[in-house]
Design a protein around this motif. Structure first.
Motif, PDB file in Angstrom:
ATOM      1  N   THR A 186      81.118 -53.315 -58.431  1.00  0.00           N
ATOM      2  CA  THR A 186      81.652 -53.115 -57.084  1.00  0.00           C
ATOM      3  C   THR A 186      81.386 -51.703 -56.582  1.00  0.00           C
ATOM      4  O   THR A 186      81.659 -50.723 -57.272  1.00  0.00           O
ATOM      5  N   TRP A 232      85.744 -60.688 -58.415  1.00  0.00           N
ATOM      6  CA  TRP A 232      84.658 -59.753 -58.730  1.00  0.00           C
ATOM      7  C   TRP A 232      84.546 -59.595 -60.247  1.00  0.00           C
ATOM      8  O   TRP A 232      83.450 -59.628 -60.817  1.00  0.00           O
ATOM      9  N   LYS A 233      85.681 -59.397 -60.889  1.00  0.00           N
ATOM     10  CA  LYS A 233      85.684 -59.176 -62.338  1.00  0.00           C
ATOM     11  C   LYS A 233      85.262 -60.431 -63.094  1.00  0.00           C
ATOM     12  O   LYS A 233      84.458 -60.361 -64.032  1.00  0.00           O
ATOM     13  N   ARG A 274      91.408 -54.866 -50.142  1.00  0.00           N
ATOM     14  CA  ARG A 274      91.569 -55.095 -51.580  1.00  0.00           C
ATOM     15  C   ARG A 274      92.854 -55.881 -51.831  1.00  0.00           C
ATOM     16  O   ARG A 274      93.941 -55.327 -51.968  1.00  0.00           O
ATOM     17  N   VAL A 324      81.610 -53.489 -50.726  1.00  0.00           N
ATOM     18  CA  VAL A 324      82.786 -53.816 -49.928  1.00  0.00           C
ATOM     19  C   VAL A 324      83.363 -52.529 -49.368  1.00  0.00           C
ATOM     20  O   VAL A 324      83.882 -51.688 -50.103  1.00  0.00           O
ATOM     21  N   VAL A 363      85.690 -48.843 -59.488  1.00  0.00           N
ATOM     22  CA  VAL A 363      84.820 -49.014 -58.326  1.00  0.00           C
ATOM     23  C   VAL A 363      83.876 -47.815 -58.218  1.00  0.00           C
ATOM     24  O   VAL A 363      84.300 -46.664 -58.340  1.00  0.00           O
ATOM     25  N   ASN A 374      76.808 -49.725 -45.065  1.00  0.00           N
ATOM     26  CA  ASN A 374      76.735 -50.889 -45.936  1.00  0.00           C
ATOM     27  C   ASN A 374      75.385 -51.598 -45.860  1.00  0.00           C
ATOM     28  O   ASN A 374      74.787 -51.937 -46.890  1.00  0.00           O
ATOM     29  N   TRP A 402      89.695 -49.636 -51.499  1.00  0.00           N
ATOM     30  CA  TRP A 402      88.750 -49.788 -52.611  1.00  0.00           C
ATOM     31  C   TRP A 402      88.399 -48.440 -53.233  1.00  0.00           C
ATOM     32  O   TRP A 402      88.124 -48.339 -54.429  1.00  0.00           O
ATOM     33  N   PHE A 425      80.804 -58.714 -61.282  1.00  0.00           N
ATOM     34  CA  PHE A 425      80.230 -57.932 -60.185  1.00  0.00           C
ATOM     35  C   PHE A 425      80.476 -56.446 -60.403  1.00  0.00           C
ATOM     36  O   PHE A 425      81.553 -56.024 -60.820  1.00  0.00           O
ATOM     37  N   ALA A 466      78.498 -56.022 -55.607  1.00  0.00           N
ATOM     38  CA  ALA A 466      79.370 -56.251 -54.451  1.00  0.00           C
ATOM     39  C   ALA A 466      79.491 -54.939 -53.682  1.00  0.00           C
ATOM     40  O   ALA A 466      79.864 -53.917 -54.256  1.00  0.00           O
ATOM     41  N   PRO A 518      89.684 -59.036 -56.082  1.00  0.00           N
ATOM     42  CA  PRO A 518      89.397 -58.187 -57.244  1.00  0.00           C
ATOM     43  C   PRO A 518      89.211 -58.980 -58.536  1.00  0.00           C
ATOM     44  O   PRO A 518      88.354 -58.664 -59.362  1.00  0.00           O
ATOM     45  N   THR A 546      81.885 -49.137 -53.124  1.00  0.00           N
ATOM     46  CA  THR A 546      82.463 -48.917 -51.794  1.00  0.00           C
ATOM     47  C   THR A 546      81.927 -47.609 -51.238  1.00  0.00           C
ATOM     48  O   THR A 546      81.663 -46.668 -51.980  1.00  0.00           O
TER      49      THR A 546
END
Length: 289
Positions: free
Chosen positions: A95, A88-89, A80, A27, A167, A34, A161, A93, A25, A85, A97
Motif C-alpha cells: 500500500t 489489502w493485507k 481508511r 490510495v 504504508v 496518484n 493512510w 497488497f 495499492a 485495510p 499513499t
C-alpha cells in the motif's frame, strides 16, 4: 462486525508472496499525483498487460478480489476503514499513499472539478464538486468549498493512510523532484524488480508525452507551491485554518506570498485556464496532478 461477511466473501488468497508478485495499492486524496505514479508503476511492472492488472476504482470494494493477477495496481481515493485495510493485507497488497500540500490539492481539485469524474469521489460523501464548477480560487464559492466538510473528507484520505503502520509514504513534492528515486524506493520495499527500467518508465510517462486534449483536464502542470501564485494571503490563511489537523499530520505549512494581490492572482489563474490543451501552462513541471 458488519464487515466480516464481506471479508469472508473475498478471502482465500495465499499469505506467502509468490516470487515476482507485485500487487500495488495506491490510495490517497484525489489530485495528489496518484495517476502519474500509477502510470509509471504500471509501465515498469507491465500490469496493464494482464486482465484486471490496472484498476482505477471509485469504490475499491468493487475490485475482483479473487481474480487479481500476480502483478496489478489498484488506484483509489477511499478513507481508511474496514474492510479495506484487511482486504489489502489478505490479498498481499503493498500500500502506497501520497501527501501533497493541501492548498495545492484544493487548487488542483478546482481545476479538475468541471469534469464530472470528481462527483464519484468517496461515493459523494459530504457533497460533491458542483459548487465550484467554473469559479476562481479567490471566489467566495471556492472558499466555502475549500473550508467545507466535503473538502475535509477528501483531505482526510491521505491523512488517515499516512498515519497507518506499514504504508509506504511518498510526498508529491519529492516525486516531482526525483521520480526515479521514489520508484527505486518502492521497488526495494516491495521486493520485486520491475520488468522495464525506471528511467524508461519516467520518460514514457512524462507529461509532455501523455498530455493530450482528452487528458488535459486531468493532467496539468502541477508545480509544487503553485497555490502561492493563485491565493492571496488572506484567502490562503483562511482556508488553511480550516485544515490545521491536516497540515500538522502531513507536515506542511501555510506560507503565502504576502505581496500577491487579487488582481495578480486572478491574472495567474486566467493564464492557467486559458492554456491550450496540448501545451504546458503557467508554472509547468514534469508532473501529473
Amino acid at each position: 462486525m458488519f464487515f466480516q461477511p464481506i471479508i469472508q466473501r473475498f478471502s482465500g488468497a495465499r499469505h506467502a508472496n509468490p516470487p515476482g508478485e507485485a500487487r500495488i495499492a495506491i490510495v490517497s486524496t484525489p489530485r495528489s499525483g496518484n495517476t502519474w505514479l500509477c502510470n509509471m508503476l504500471d509501465h515498469a511492472y507491465e500490469c496493464a498487460t494482464r486482465e484486471h492488472g490496472e484498476l482505477a476504482l471509485y469504490n475499491p470494494l468493487d475490485a475482483p478480489w479473487l481474480n487479481l493477477p500476480d502483478r496489478c495496481i489498484v488506484m483509489t481515493h477511499w478513507q481508511r476503514a474496514e474492510p479495506l485495510p484487511t482486504l489489502w493485507k489478505e490479498h498481499r497488497f503493498f500500500t502506497i499513499t501520497l501527501a501533497r500540500h493541501p492548498l495545492d490539492v484544493l487548487i488542483s481539485i478546482l481545476r479538475y472539478a468541471p469534469c464530472e469524474g470528481s462527483l464519484g469521489w468517496l461515493a459523494g460523501q459530504e457533497g460533491d464538486e458542483r459548487p465550484i464548477f467554473g469559479v476562481s480560487p479567490e471566489s467566495e464559492e471556492f472558499i466555502r468549498y475549500a473550508t467545507s466538510r466535503r473538502a475535509k473528507a477528501l483531505l482526510a484520505v491521505s491523512t488517515q493512510w499516512w498515519k497507518a503502520q506499514g504504508v509506504h509514504r511518498i510526498r508529491y513534492e519529492d516525486l516531482v523532484r526525483n521520480p526515479k528515486r521514489q520508484l527505486l524506493q518502492i521497488s526495494k520495499s516491495l521486493g520485486t524488480s520491475p520488468s522495464i527500467g525506471f528511467d524508461e518508465a519516467v520518460t514514457a510517462c512524462a507529461m509532455q508525452r501523455i498530455r493530450n486534449p482528452i487528458t488535459a483536464r486531468q493532467i496539468w502542470p502541477g508545480k509544487p507551491g503553485l497555490w502561492r501564485t493563485l491565493l492571496t494571503s488572506h484567502v490562503a490563511l483562511r482556508i488553511a485554518a480550516a485544515h490545521k489537523d491536516v497540515f500538522s499530520a502531513l507536515g506542511y505549512v501555510c506560507n503565502p506570498d504576502r505581496t500577491l494581490d487579487s488582481r495578480k492572482a486572478s491574472h495567474n489563474w486566467s493564464r492557467i485556464i486559458m492554456a491550450k490543451a496540448g501545451g504546458l501552462a503557467y508554472g509547468s513541471s514534469q508532473s501529473v496532478a
